[in-house]
Design a protein around this motif. Sequence first.
Motif, short mmCIF file in Angstrom:
data_model
loop_
_atom_site.label_atom_id
_atom_site.label_comp_id
_atom_site.label_asym_id
_atom_site.label_seq_id
_atom_site.Cartn_x
_atom_site.Cartn_y
_atom_site.Cartn_z
N HIS A 142 0.84 -1.21 0.00
CA HIS A 142 0.00 0.00 0.00
C HIS A 142 0.87 1.26 0.00
CE1 HIS A 142 -3.94 -1.79 0.23
NE2 HIS A 142 -3.55 -2.59 1.19
N GLN A 143 1.90 1.24 0.83
CA GLN A 143 2.75 2.42 0.91
C GLN A 143 3.37 2.75 -0.45
OE1 GLN A 143 5.55 3.61 4.31
NE2 GLN A 143 6.90 2.52 2.91
N TYR A 144 3.87 1.72 -1.13
CA TYR A 144 4.51 1.95 -2.43
C TYR A 144 3.53 2.62 -3.40
CZ TYR A 144 6.79 1.32 -6.89
OH TYR A 144 7.35 1.57 -8.13
N GLN A 146 0.57 4.08 -2.82
CA GLN A 146 0.03 5.37 -2.36
C GLN A 146 1.06 6.50 -2.56
OE1 GLN A 146 -3.13 6.00 -1.20
NE2 GLN A 146 -3.81 3.90 -1.37
N GLN A 147 2.34 6.18 -2.39
CA GLN A 147 3.37 7.21 -2.56
C GLN A 147 3.71 7.47 -4.02
OE1 GLN A 147 6.64 5.92 -0.09
NE2 GLN A 147 5.74 6.84 1.75
N TYR A 269 11.63 -2.69 2.16
CA TYR A 269 10.87 -2.37 3.37
C TYR A 269 10.99 -3.51 4.39
CZ TYR A 269 7.17 -1.10 6.57
OH TYR A 269 6.49 -0.78 7.72
#
Length: 477
Positions: A142-144, A146-147, A269
């Motif tokens: 998700h972080q990847y 979303q960023q 990560y």
Amino acid sequence: MKSYSVKELLAKQPIGESVEVNGWVKTFRSNRFVALNDGSTIHNLQCVIDFENFDENLLKQISTGAALKISGPLVESQGRGQSVEIQAADVFVHGTADPETYPIQPKKHSLEFLREKAHLRVRTNTFSAVMRVRSALAFAVHQYFQQNGFYYMHPPIITGSDAEGAGEMFRVTTLEPQNTPLTEDGAVDYSQDFFGKETNLTVSGQLEAETYAMGLGKVYTFGPTFRAENSNTSRHLAEFWMIEPEMAFYDLDANMDLAEDFIQSILTYVLENCKDDLEFLEKRLLDEEKSKPQNERSEMALIEKLKFIVDNNFKRVSYTEAIDILRNSKPNKKKKFQFPINEWGADLQSEHERFLVEKHFKCPVILFDYPANIKAFYMRLNEDGKTVRAMDVLFPGIGEIVGGSQREERLEVLQQKIKALDIDEKELWWYLDLRRFGTAVHSGFGLGFERMVQFATGMGNIRDVIPYPRFPQNAEF
Ligand code: 4AD
Ligand code: MG
């Protein structure tokens, strides 16, 4: 009194403070030393219970698996093996675990045994480590996205379409098996079913994701997908989680760049955030492999292997080049492949994929431009008229971890393909609309989440990286 997790206590080490911690007993030695674990970390907290000061009946309730609340001052440990420990002033037993019947005892249990006890296996070091890494990987996904300007899109789980055209789907119906309504010619009358048509669990959210990419630009899905293939392998599940990014205005090269960057990013990560678990899992793998012959052991230890993926470019090879390599390979000439490679057009089996990755290139490989007739209908046809803009990412020890393509954006070409494959065009009216209104080059791929968890944790069987695996003849729990 402040309540801490074991992880917090071991990290902060508030020596002298009276603290409280809840957890499950891993071991209880000499009627004095409790190793307590609460799932927050692979490490246990030692709690010292001076049995002279406690009621014998309470001590009797402390055994592996029991849930306790322990409070008392945190002190520097006298013994070796840990830096701090709790000097127990008070012990509360939340619940006991009878050693006669509690299956998870402090000894080595086989993975097969633990699979039968899937509701309790997360209390072991191996499974708690795997599931923490799984959780971290999901966050990294998700972080990847979303960023990087992607929107999270939720495709339907129940669909009326078969995205992969493979036909291995689980039917969804509310019709009574003993009393199915029939049409005049004797077929099941699905017009009387809940949705008024035949429906199934989705095999992929791709087609719906494409519709959203053609409005939001860049989207990704991350959800469960279902395949009723009768594959009893260590790489297949009937219910697995898939991540499917889909991007407008991306060609195949941009798609491959994204897949590589995405994979390297989520593994980075995990390397940065799951150090303790990875160290444990690396040691577990080394122990497991000791019993294997030398040539079946991994060439790299787990963490080294993850770093290798992060630090090295994936090798990009066309299907045609790969076939040449395979045709001339030693195992092919010595007839060691179960499926010999004789000619261009052959579908690649996992033995071939693994040869390319593990023996020939010795790094992750992206194969692209596959023969059209071994790939799905929606892939963009190349100028040669016989290959499509498909790509598969192949990983050591795993084989195919990603499958993707540039999509056919030309209405007529897509219609011809659908007709040739005998797919009902009416079912795909909405998918074809995308090619009628504002069509554009676009691409995407699917990453099998469990295969990635397998790679990151070094677990050999996909059934051990999902809480409750679903596979032929098994839907326990
Ligand atoms: O190659 P697949 O079938 O591709 C698709 O479904 C495309 N619609 C993806 C896309 O372009 N959006 O599946 C994608 C990945 C595979 O590479 C594999 O990692 C995983 O999903 N996968 C499975 N994982 C576990 N169990 C199974 N039965 C799997 N089938 C596929
Ligand atoms: Mg595939």
